[in-house]
Enzyme design. Structure first.
Site, PDB file in Angstrom:
ATOM      1  N   ARG A 162      57.656  17.359   4.698  1.00 37.31           N
ATOM      2  CA  ARG A 162      56.359  18.004   4.950  1.00 37.31           C
ATOM      3  C   ARG A 162      56.181  19.252   4.072  1.00 37.31           C
ATOM      4  O   ARG A 162      57.140  19.972   3.829  1.00 37.31           O
ATOM      5  CB  ARG A 162      56.260  18.411   6.422  1.00 37.31           C
ATOM      6  CG  ARG A 162      54.816  18.571   6.865  1.00 37.31           C
ATOM      7  CD  ARG A 162      54.642  18.281   8.324  1.00 37.31           C
ATOM      8  NE  ARG A 162      54.863  16.879   8.679  1.00 37.31           N
ATOM      9  CZ  ARG A 162      54.683  16.398   9.904  1.00 37.31           C
ATOM     10  NH1 ARG A 162      54.302  17.202  10.870  1.00 37.31           N
ATOM     11  NH2 ARG A 162      54.885  15.121  10.167  1.00 37.31           N
TER      12      ARG A 162
ATOM     13  N   TRP B 259      64.889  14.159  13.539  1.00 31.83           N
ATOM     14  CA  TRP B 259      63.578  13.671  13.099  1.00 31.83           C
ATOM     15  C   TRP B 259      63.493  14.133  11.635  1.00 31.83           C
ATOM     16  O   TRP B 259      63.389  15.336  11.381  1.00 31.83           O
ATOM     17  CB  TRP B 259      62.468  14.359  13.849  1.00 31.83           C
ATOM     18  CG  TRP B 259      62.044  13.929  15.211  1.00 31.83           C
ATOM     19  CD1 TRP B 259      60.742  13.756  15.597  1.00 31.83           C
ATOM     20  CD2 TRP B 259      62.815  13.675  16.399  1.00 31.83           C
ATOM     21  NE1 TRP B 259      60.693  13.397  16.937  1.00 31.83           N
ATOM     22  CE2 TRP B 259      61.943  13.346  17.445  1.00 31.83           C
ATOM     23  CE3 TRP B 259      64.184  13.691  16.677  1.00 31.83           C
ATOM     24  CZ2 TRP B 259      62.384  13.033  18.732  1.00 31.83           C
ATOM     25  CZ3 TRP B 259      64.629  13.378  17.942  1.00 31.83           C
ATOM     26  CH2 TRP B 259      63.738  13.047  18.951  1.00 31.83           C
TER      27      TRP B 259
ATOM     28  N   LYS C 109      65.300   9.753  13.031  1.00 29.33           N
ATOM     29  CA  LYS C 109      63.983   9.224  13.371  1.00 29.33           C
ATOM     30  C   LYS C 109      63.091   9.478  12.157  1.00 29.33           C
ATOM     31  O   LYS C 109      62.931  10.620  11.718  1.00 29.33           O
ATOM     32  CB  LYS C 109      63.455   9.937  14.613  1.00 29.33           C
ATOM     33  CG  LYS C 109      62.141   9.373  15.102  1.00 29.33           C
ATOM     34  CD  LYS C 109      61.768   9.983  16.445  1.00 29.33           C
ATOM     35  CE  LYS C 109      60.352   9.611  16.815  1.00 29.33           C
ATOM     36  NZ  LYS C 109      59.891  10.264  18.028  1.00 29.33           N
ATOM     37  N   ILE C 110      62.548   8.388  11.634  1.00 32.78           N
ATOM     38  CA  ILE C 110      61.783   8.484  10.382  1.00 32.78           C
ATOM     39  C   ILE C 110      60.453   7.755  10.583  1.00 32.78           C
ATOM     40  O   ILE C 110      60.382   6.792  11.348  1.00 32.78           O
ATOM     41  CB  ILE C 110      62.583   7.849   9.216  1.00 32.78           C
ATOM     42  CG1 ILE C 110      63.926   8.588   9.047  1.00 32.78           C
ATOM     43  CG2 ILE C 110      61.807   7.878   7.914  1.00 32.78           C
ATOM     44  CD1 ILE C 110      64.819   8.047   7.962  1.00 32.78           C
TER      45      ILE C 110
ATOM     46  N   ASP D 169      56.766  14.170  23.613  1.00 31.32           N
ATOM     47  CA  ASP D 169      56.728  15.604  23.318  1.00 31.32           C
ATOM     48  C   ASP D 169      55.395  15.965  22.659  1.00 31.32           C
ATOM     49  O   ASP D 169      55.212  17.063  22.153  1.00 31.32           O
ATOM     50  CB  ASP D 169      57.897  16.014  22.402  1.00 31.32           C
ATOM     51  CG  ASP D 169      57.890  15.277  21.065  1.00 31.32           C
ATOM     52  OD1 ASP D 169      57.195  14.242  20.942  1.00 31.32           O
ATOM     53  OD2 ASP D 169      58.589  15.719  20.145  1.00 31.32           O
TER      54      ASP D 169
ATOM     55  N   TYR E 242      61.333  14.513   8.806  1.00 36.77           N
ATOM     56  CA  TYR E 242      59.917  14.441   8.454  1.00 36.77           C
ATOM     57  C   TYR E 242      59.636  15.311   7.224  1.00 36.77           C
ATOM     58  O   TYR E 242      59.500  16.535   7.341  1.00 36.77           O
ATOM     59  CB  TYR E 242      59.053  14.940   9.628  1.00 36.77           C
ATOM     60  CG  TYR E 242      58.963  14.010  10.829  1.00 36.77           C
ATOM     61  CD1 TYR E 242      59.567  12.753  10.839  1.00 36.77           C
ATOM     62  CD2 TYR E 242      58.239  14.389  11.964  1.00 36.77           C
ATOM     63  CE1 TYR E 242      59.466  11.909  11.943  1.00 36.77           C
ATOM     64  CE2 TYR E 242      58.130  13.548  13.072  1.00 36.77           C
ATOM     65  CZ  TYR E 242      58.742  12.319  13.050  1.00 36.77           C
ATOM     66  OH  TYR E 242      58.633  11.486  14.145  1.00 36.77           O
TER      67      TYR E 242
ATOM     68  N   GLY F  12      53.673   6.471  15.698  1.00 37.58           N
ATOM     69  CA  GLY F  12      52.444   6.890  15.029  1.00 37.58           C
ATOM     70  C   GLY F  12      51.215   6.781  15.921  1.00 37.58           C
ATOM     71  O   GLY F  12      51.326   6.508  17.121  1.00 37.58           O
TER      72      GLY F  12
ATOM     73  N   GLY G 198      55.776   6.542  21.152  1.00 37.07           N
ATOM     74  CA  GLY G 198      55.103   7.317  22.190  1.00 37.07           C
ATOM     75  C   GLY G 198      53.721   6.765  22.440  1.00 37.07           C
ATOM     76  O   GLY G 198      53.506   5.857  23.256  1.00 37.07           O
ATOM     77  N   ARG G 199      52.756   7.263  21.637  1.00 37.36           N
ATOM     78  CA  ARG G 199      51.344   6.980  21.899  1.00 37.36           C
ATOM     79  C   ARG G 199      50.998   5.496  21.946  1.00 37.36           C
ATOM     80  O   ARG G 199      50.164   5.090  22.740  1.00 37.36           O
ATOM     81  CB  ARG G 199      50.482   7.698  20.853  1.00 37.36           C
ATOM     82  CG  ARG G 199      50.502   9.201  21.040  1.00 37.36           C
ATOM     83  CD  ARG G 199      49.979   9.921  19.837  1.00 37.36           C
ATOM     84  NE  ARG G 199      50.897   9.825  18.712  1.00 37.36           N
ATOM     85  CZ  ARG G 199      50.633  10.244  17.489  1.00 37.36           C
ATOM     86  NH1 ARG G 199      49.459  10.756  17.229  1.00 37.36           N
ATOM     87  NH2 ARG G 199      51.528  10.157  16.521  1.00 37.36           N
TER      88      ARG G 199
HETATM   89  P1  FBP Z   1      54.448   8.826  18.329  1.00 38.04           P
HETATM   90  O1  FBP Z   1      55.167   7.510  18.513  1.00 38.04           O
HETATM   91  O2  FBP Z   1      53.426   9.051  19.410  1.00 38.04           O
HETATM   92  O3  FBP Z   1      53.889   8.949  16.932  1.00 38.04           O
HETATM   93  O4  FBP Z   1      55.530   9.970  18.500  1.00 38.04           O
HETATM   94  C1  FBP Z   1      56.517  10.194  17.549  1.00 38.04           C
HETATM   95  C2  FBP Z   1      56.709  11.647  17.207  1.00 38.04           C
HETATM   96  O5  FBP Z   1      57.841  11.845  16.410  1.00 38.04           O
HETATM   97  C3  FBP Z   1      56.792  12.562  18.433  1.00 38.04           C
HETATM   98  O6  FBP Z   1      58.112  12.708  18.873  1.00 38.04           O
HETATM   99  C4  FBP Z   1      56.161  13.836  17.948  1.00 38.04           C
HETATM  100  O7  FBP Z   1      55.477  14.508  18.937  1.00 38.04           O
HETATM  101  C5  FBP Z   1      55.184  13.389  16.929  1.00 38.04           C
HETATM  102  O8  FBP Z   1      55.586  12.111  16.459  1.00 38.04           O
HETATM  103  C6  FBP Z   1      55.108  14.376  15.795  1.00 38.04           C
HETATM  104  O9  FBP Z   1      54.375  13.852  14.747  1.00 38.04           O
HETATM  105  P2  FBP Z   1      53.610  14.811  13.735  1.00 38.04           P
HETATM  106  O10 FBP Z   1      54.569  15.923  13.366  1.00 38.04           O
HETATM  107  O11 FBP Z   1      53.276  13.942  12.581  1.00 38.04           O
HETATM  108  O12 FBP Z   1      52.428  15.326  14.458  1.00 38.04           O
END
Ligand code: FBP
Length: 270
Positions: A146, A142, A174-175, A21, A144, A201, A227-228
Site C-alpha cells: 500500500r 496480512w 493473508k493476501i 474486523d 497488503y 474482498g 468476511g463481507r
Molecule cells: P473481507 O473478506 O471482508 O474483504 O475482509 C478481509 C480483510 O482483510 C479484513 O480483515 C479487513 O478488515 C479488510 O479486509 C481490510 O481491507 P482494506 O485494508 O483493503 O480496507
C-alpha cells in the site's frame, strides 16, 4: 525449538476463517441491522464450522466467552480506521499477553509493504513473532502492499510481500487475490512454508464468489479468510457450506452452487 501449533486453526493443511474486523477498518458502512451485532457473526462462525474467527480484542472480550470451546479465536493485534488521512500505517493495539488471556489460538497483524511507515510495522510484527513463537502460537501476517507508488495488484509486488512475510517468520499470510491465477502460483511459491490464505474482498454475487474461490484454490493456497462475502449475504450458512466444499474437498464452483441451492432449500423447509 518450540513447535508452532497450527492444528487448532488448520485441518489437513486447509483452513477457512471468518474475518470481522471491518467495523474498525471501514466503519459501520459495511454493516446492516443483522451484521452490526457481533453475536450474529460469532453464530455464523460456529454454525458454519469456521476454523477460526478473526476479531479485534474488544469484540473478543465482550462476545467470545460463550464460543471459546467451539470456535478458535484469532486476535488481530493491530488496526486502523479509515477516518484519519495519514500514510498507510497500522499500529499494534493489543499485546500478545492480552490476546492469550482472551483465548487466542493465533494472532494477526497487517503489514503495509511499500508504505513510508513500513519499517515500524516490520519491527512490530517481528517482535510479535518472537513473543508468540515462544508459546508455539502461529503468527498471521496480512501482507497488503500500500502507498502512493505501489500497485497493490502487481504480481511482483505481491510476491515480494509474501516473501517478506516468510522472512519475518509468519506462519500464515493473508493476501488479496489479484485475479492472475498463473502469477499467483509464483506468489504462493515465494511464500515458501508460510501458508497463504486469501481475503474475500467486497461483496459480489455468490456465483461469482464461488467461481473465484475455485480459481483461487487451484493456485495452491491453503484457504480463505473471508468476511463481507459471507456475513453480508442473505444466506451466510448455505454459502459457507458451499465454500467449504471448494476449500476442503476441491469441489468445482458448479458442484458448490448445487450445495448452496440444496442447503437453501433445506433451511427454508426447517
Ligand atoms: P473481507 O473478506 O471482508 O474483504 O475482509 C478481509 C480483510 O482483510 C479484513 O480483515 C479487513 O478488515 C479488510 O479486509 C481490510 O481491507 P482494506 O485494508 O483493503 O480496507
Amino acid at each position: 525449538m518450540v513447535r508452532i501449533n497450527t492444528s487448532k486453526i488448520m485441518h489437513n493443511d486447509k483452513a477457512l476463517f471468518l474475518a470481522y474486523d471491518q467495523g474498525l477498518e471501514h466503519g459501520p458502512k459495511d454493516l446492516d441491522m443483522k451484521s452490526v451485532d457481533p453475536k450474529y457473526i460469532f453464530d455464523i462462525a460456529l454454525e458454519g464450522m469456521y476454523d477460526a474467527i478473526i476479531v479485534q480484542a474488544g469484540l473478543a472480550e465482550k462476545y467470545y466467552r460463550s464460543y471459546y470451546k467451539d470456535v478458535p479465536l484469532i486476535v488481530k493485534l493491530n488496526g486502523k480506521t479509515s477516518m484519519a488521512s495519514i500514510a498507510p500505517i497500522s499500529r499494534q493495539l493489543c499485546s500478545v499477553d492480552r490476546a492469550i488471556k482472551l483465548g487466542a489460538s493465533a494472532v494477526g497483524y497487517t503489514i503495509y509493504t511499500g508504505s513510508q511507515s513500513e519499517p515500524e510495522m516490520l519491527q512490530e510484527f517481528s517482535k510479535i513473532v518472537e513473543q508468540v513463537h515462544d508459546y508455539g502460537m502461529p503468527a498471521i501476517a496480512w501482507m497488503y502492499p500500500r502507498g502512493p507508488n505501489i500497485n497493490e495488484h502487481d504480481t511482483d509486488i505481491l510476491a515480494y510481500s509474501a516473501r517478506v512475510g516468510l522472512e519475518l517468520g509468519a506462519d500464515i499470510l493473508k493476501i488479496k487475490y489479484n485475479n492472475n491465477p498463473e502469477g499467483f502460483k509464483w506468489i504462493v511459491k515465494c511464500a515458501g512454508r508460510a501458508r497463504v490464505m486469501i481475503a474475500g474482498g467486497d461483496k459480489m454475487l455468490e456465483t461469482d464468489f464461488l467461481r473465484k474461490s475455485e480459481e483461487i484454490m487451484k493456485t495452491g493456497v491453503a484457504g480463505m479468510a473471508v468476511g463481507r462475502n459471507i456475513w453480508q449475504h442473505e444466506h451466510p450458512l448455505p454459502l459457507s457450506k458451499a465454500l467449504r466444499k471448494i476449500v476442503f474437498e476441491g469441489a468445482t464452483s458448479e458442484q458448490a452452487e448445487k450445495v448452496f441451492e440444496e442447503e437453501l432449500h433445506r433451511h427454508h423447509k426447517m
